[in-house]
Design a protein around this motif. Structure first.
Motif, PDB file in Angstrom:
ATOM      1  N   ASP A 280       0.954  -1.159   0.236  1.00 16.49           N
ATOM      2  CA  ASP A 280      -0.009  -0.209   0.068  1.00 16.49           C
ATOM      3  C   ASP A 280       0.854   0.878   0.315  1.00 16.49           C
ATOM      4  O   ASP A 280       0.597   2.327  -0.952  1.00 16.49           O
ATOM      5  CB  ASP A 280      -0.574   0.045   1.172  1.00 16.49           C
ATOM      6  CG  ASP A 280      -1.966  -0.709   0.856  1.00 16.49           C
ATOM      7  OD1 ASP A 280      -2.454  -1.305  -0.320  1.00 16.49           O
ATOM      8  OD2 ASP A 280      -3.055  -1.404   2.334  1.00 16.49           O
ATOM      9  N   TYR A 281       2.016   1.404   0.247  1.00 17.25           N
ATOM     10  CA  TYR A 281       3.248   2.628   1.221  1.00 17.25           C
ATOM     11  C   TYR A 281       3.326   3.012  -0.762  1.00 17.25           C
ATOM     12  O   TYR A 281       3.510   3.530  -0.902  1.00 17.25           O
ATOM     13  CB  TYR A 281       3.381   2.704   2.072  1.00 17.25           C
ATOM     14  CG  TYR A 281       3.189   2.095   3.224  1.00 17.25           C
ATOM     15  CD1 TYR A 281       2.312   3.454   3.809  1.00 17.25           C
ATOM     16  CD2 TYR A 281       2.757   1.983   4.185  1.00 17.25           C
ATOM     17  CE1 TYR A 281       2.180   3.377   4.704  1.00 17.25           C
ATOM     18  CE2 TYR A 281       2.337   1.671   5.786  1.00 17.25           C
ATOM     19  CZ  TYR A 281       1.868   3.376   5.414  1.00 17.25           C
ATOM     20  OH  TYR A 281       1.445   2.888   6.879  1.00 17.25           O
ATOM     21  N   ILE A 284       1.264   4.483  -2.945  1.00 11.44           N
ATOM     22  CA  ILE A 284       0.766   5.808  -2.454  1.00 11.44           C
ATOM     23  C   ILE A 284       1.532   6.282  -3.013  1.00 11.44           C
ATOM     24  O   ILE A 284       1.405   7.901  -3.820  1.00 11.44           O
ATOM     25  CB  ILE A 284       0.557   5.720  -0.571  1.00 11.44           C
ATOM     26  CG1 ILE A 284      -0.306   5.663  -0.278  1.00 11.44           C
ATOM     27  CG2 ILE A 284       0.838   7.334  -0.498  1.00 11.44           C
ATOM     28  CD1 ILE A 284      -0.398   5.401   0.923  1.00 11.44           C
ATOM     29  N   PHE A 303      -3.843   4.027  -7.613  1.00  7.57           N
ATOM     30  CA  PHE A 303      -4.394   4.455  -6.484  1.00  7.57           C
ATOM     31  C   PHE A 303      -5.424   3.182  -5.969  1.00  7.57           C
ATOM     32  O   PHE A 303      -6.315   2.854  -5.688  1.00  7.57           O
ATOM     33  CB  PHE A 303      -5.135   5.263  -6.864  1.00  7.57           C
ATOM     34  CG  PHE A 303      -6.280   5.561  -5.736  1.00  7.57           C
ATOM     35  CD1 PHE A 303      -5.684   6.397  -4.118  1.00  7.57           C
ATOM     36  CD2 PHE A 303      -8.038   5.622  -5.920  1.00  7.57           C
ATOM     37  CE1 PHE A 303      -6.525   6.501  -3.812  1.00  7.57           C
ATOM     38  CE2 PHE A 303      -8.488   5.889  -4.766  1.00  7.57           C
ATOM     39  CZ  PHE A 303      -8.139   6.399  -3.825  1.00  7.57           C
ATOM     40  N   ILE A 306      -4.397  -0.088  -4.160  1.00  2.00           N
ATOM     41  CA  ILE A 306      -4.195  -0.002  -2.587  1.00  2.00           C
ATOM     42  C   ILE A 306      -5.709  -0.590  -1.961  1.00  2.00           C
ATOM     43  O   ILE A 306      -6.866  -0.761  -2.731  1.00  2.00           O
ATOM     44  CB  ILE A 306      -4.681   2.101  -2.499  1.00  2.00           C
ATOM     45  CG1 ILE A 306      -3.254   2.425  -2.722  1.00  2.00           C
ATOM     46  CG2 ILE A 306      -4.186   1.528  -0.771  1.00  2.00           C
ATOM     47  CD1 ILE A 306      -2.929   3.808  -2.974  1.00  2.00           C
ATOM     48  N   ARG A 311      -6.283   2.576   2.468  1.00  2.00           N
ATOM     49  CA  ARG A 311      -7.376   3.788   2.282  1.00  2.00           C
ATOM     50  C   ARG A 311      -8.168   4.441   2.746  1.00  2.00           C
ATOM     51  O   ARG A 311      -8.824   5.626   3.053  1.00  2.00           O
ATOM     52  CB  ARG A 311      -8.657   3.334   0.914  1.00  2.00           C
ATOM     53  CG  ARG A 311      -8.556   2.792  -0.379  1.00  2.00           C
ATOM     54  CD  ARG A 311      -9.005   3.265  -1.022  1.00  2.00           C
ATOM     55  NE  ARG A 311      -8.233   2.122  -2.582  1.00  2.00           N
ATOM     56  CZ  ARG A 311      -9.370   2.395  -4.021  1.00  2.00           C
ATOM     57  NH1 ARG A 311     -10.751   3.030  -4.352  1.00  2.00           N
ATOM     58  NH2 ARG A 311      -8.454   1.797  -4.698  1.00  2.00           N
ATOM     59  N   SER A 316      -3.352   8.437   1.001  1.00  2.00           N
ATOM     60  CA  SER A 316      -3.741   7.862  -0.205  1.00  2.00           C
ATOM     61  C   SER A 316      -4.651   8.928  -1.374  1.00  2.00           C
ATOM     62  O   SER A 316      -4.700   8.950  -2.110  1.00  2.00           O
ATOM     63  CB  SER A 316      -3.923   6.459   0.098  1.00  2.00           C
ATOM     64  OG  SER A 316      -5.877   6.121   0.726  1.00  2.00           O
TER      65      SER A 316
END
Length: 628
Positions: A280-281, A284, A303, A306, A311, A316
């Motif tokens: 996820d990071y 972003i 996006f 993610i 989220r 994000s």
């Protein structure tokens, strides 16, 4: 301190001092109890995080009454509540201060940004038969983490850390890292400390080093450290990510391409593992980088990858909304913001609001902009709005561009602290709405506010003169500029002269400026020539405009319209033929409409417009049938 002792021993002082605060009254009643109990009660009272200032004097007086004024632990806790000067008085009254008293006073000096005083105290401590502990060094290093300290002092403390056996103490090493990175900006020594840490599990240490790399212009080092952090399964804090995105903003195109490739590979590797946090990071950062690279579809792809849990972070959403806004996709930015609000998983912050207000200003969505203003107020953030210059400036810009000057003025008046940027926004808002005299009046008030006009201020006030036809005032401002005029100042001044019909003077300014004329300069001259009927000259200027901006249809269209107005049809046909040969297409007209808080975009020639046209034709036929 001697004066204080004399005061509390005076009968009138003791009779007038009211021990009416419940904890203190109870403590005073306990004086008759055993000594240890009294001291314990006094110590516990001072252990509170916040002791009201009106209580401190009473507590201090009771210390003397109870004979506790030489108790180091109680004195140390009292020092922690006092300001620096009073704390020094308490410390100096101690006959034999111990390490707790020294630590408390060093901590107070650190909190009040007095590193020299903290260093002198540490030197005094070392001259006594007292051993510093890890808190002594942590507080001292905190004092040295500001700019007003020299590198030799930090190196001396580093030597003391090693000699005293604290080279493996995590918080001491983190303080040393901060002192090197932020205090003296010695990133080589800071990295050496970081690499020697036996346990690198403090996220604040990573964040500090990443932040320093980003601020001092080493984005690659910041991103390398970020990648290493993810491989060690550490969760970046919000501050970490903010500094990483700041580092990304410093990358050039080649750097963006390099890191996109590396991070995409990392994301692919993480997808095959169970490390969804790292995934996820990484995405972003990719959202931000693709947006900066103007690959907005790729931003959206990153996006969408993610996770739902990812989220829940406002970062994000901010990255995606910011990417849309920076690439001129205001409608998509607003749609993403609505998705964020409807998800109920994430609350927007001031960064979100600034981006959305910019998008509202771009398409003139006053309804949503006003809703955001109310959202900030109703969310208990009215004080934040008054003190947050960036947010207030974005509101001023939005209201001004949407034509609601009264609301823009109201936000400007409510600001508790105005800076040059907010004043520039207000002047520009008045300018584009034709309130040139009011803009000049605000410009004259800048010095009264203790501020100095900058390049943006002068551009805004020249724009005000241009939009309101204030030729005399514009000349004075341009000729008396306190900064060297940039190309945009020349372009604005040329626009003022051209609008007012001083075409030859505008041409002279363009010829004499130390810059090559760009499309704004030639565009202003062309518009002035067309407005004032200088068609022969307009053809020459149009050619110059097309030369500097061959892919823009604006110059062609302006000249074509002027030739058509003069019924010079051959010239119109010739110009359109030249556009076809060069592959220049007229930019389609675009408009927006807000229906039920949803912005709909209409582009001339699009499928949607053709559908609307067919619907209108059908309705017209129905109306003719009914009328017949």
């Amino acid at each position: 301190m001697l004066q204080f002792v004399r005061r509390i021993r005076r009968p009138d002082f003791r009779s007038n001092l009211k021990f009416n605060s419940p904890p203190i009254a109870a403590l005073r009643r306990s004086i008759s109890s055993n000594s240890n109990s009294r001291l314990d009660n006094l110590s516990r009272l001072l252990q509170q995080r916040h002791v009201p200032p009106r209580w401190l004097l009473q507590i201090h007086a009771l210390m003397f009454t109870m004979g506790a004024h030489q108790d180091n632990l109680i004195a140390a806790r009292l020092i922690a509540h006092y300001s620096a000067e009073s704390a020094i008085d308490v410390f100096n009254s101690l006959q034999n201060p111990d390490v707790f008293s020294f630590n408390s006073l060093i901590h107070t000096m650190a909190d009040e940004n007095r590193p020299r005083a903290a260093l002198l105290l540490f030197k005094e401590l070392k001259s006594r038969p007292i051993s510093p502990n890890h808190l002594t060094l942590s507080f001292l290093l905190k004092a040295c983490s500001i700019d007003a300290i020299d590198a030799s002092s930090v190196k001396q403390i580093h030597s003391d850390v090693v000699k005293l056996g604290f080279a493996c103490e995590a918080f001491v090493l983190n303080g040393l890292l901060v002192a090197y990175a932020k205090g003296v900006r010695d990133l080589v020594s800071a990295r050496h400390v970081f690499d020697k840490m036996p346990h690198r599990n403090l996220v604040c240490s990573w964040t500090c080093l990443i932040s320093s790399y980003a601020k001092l212009g080493f984005p690659d080092d910041a991103l390398n450290l970020f990648a290493t952090m993810l491989t060690e399964n550490l969760r970046p804090a919000s501050d970490t990510m903010i500094n990483i995105l700041s580092a990304c903003s410093r990358l050039d195109l080649q750097g963006i391409q390099k890191w996109v490739n590396l991070l995409e590979q990392n994301a692919a590797d993480e997808l095959d593992s169970t490390n969804s946090i790292s995934f996820d990071y990484t995405n972003i950062v990719l959202v931000y980088l693709f947006g900066k690279w103007r690959k907005i579809d790729k931003s959206r792809e990153a996006f969408d990858k993610i996770s739902e849990n990812g989220r829940k972070s406002v970062l994000s959403w901010n990255a995606m909304i910011g990417a849309y806004e920076q690439n001129g996709c205001a409608v998509e930015a607003l749609a993403t913001f609505r998705s964020m609000i409807s998800s109920n998983d994430c609350r927007p912050n001031h960064v979100t609001m600034v981006s959305i207000l910019s998008a509202c200003a771009e398409i003139g969505d006053l309804s949503l902009g006003s809703w955001i203003h109310e959202y900030i107020r109703n969310g208990g953030q009215k004080s934040t709005l008054a003190s947050n210059v960036n947010l207030a400036t974005a509101l001023i810009d939005m209201y001004s561009k949407c034509g609601d000057l009264d609301s823009a003025r109201a936000v400007f008046r409510e600001m508790s602290r105005k800076d040059v940027v907010s004043i520039n926004a207000m002047i520009m808002g008045l300018a584009v709405n034709g309130n040139g005299d009011e803009a000049l009046s605000l410009f004259s008030e800048i010095q009264e506010l203790g501020l100095r006009p900058n390049s943006g201020t002068l551009l805004a006030v020249l724009c005000a003169c241009s939009h309101s036809g204030l030729i005399r005032e514009g000349r004075e401002i341009f000729n008396d500029m306190i900064v060297a005029p940039r190309l945009e100042h020349y372009a604005c001044y040329i626009d003022l002269l051209s609008r007012s019909g001083f075409i030859e003077e505008a041409l002279d300014v363009a010829a004499s400026m130390p810059f090559e004329p760009n499309r704004f300069v030639w565009g202003s001259l062309l518009a002035g020539c067309i407005r004032h009927g200088r068609l022969e000259l307009s053809q020459m200027i149009s050619a110059a405009l097309i030369e500097v901006d061959p892919e823009n249809s604006g110059g062609y269209v302006m000249l074509s319209n002027s030739l058509a107005a003069d019924r010079r049809w051959r010239g119109v046909v010739s110009l359109r033929g030249a556009m076809r040969e060069k592959g220049v297409e007229k930019q389609p007209g675009c408009s927006w409409i807000d229906v039920d808080r949803t912005v709909h975009e209409f582009v001339a020639g699009s499928a949607g417009m053709q559908c609307i046209r067919r619907t209108l034709d059908s309705l017209s036929k129905e109306m003719r049938l009914w009328s017949s």
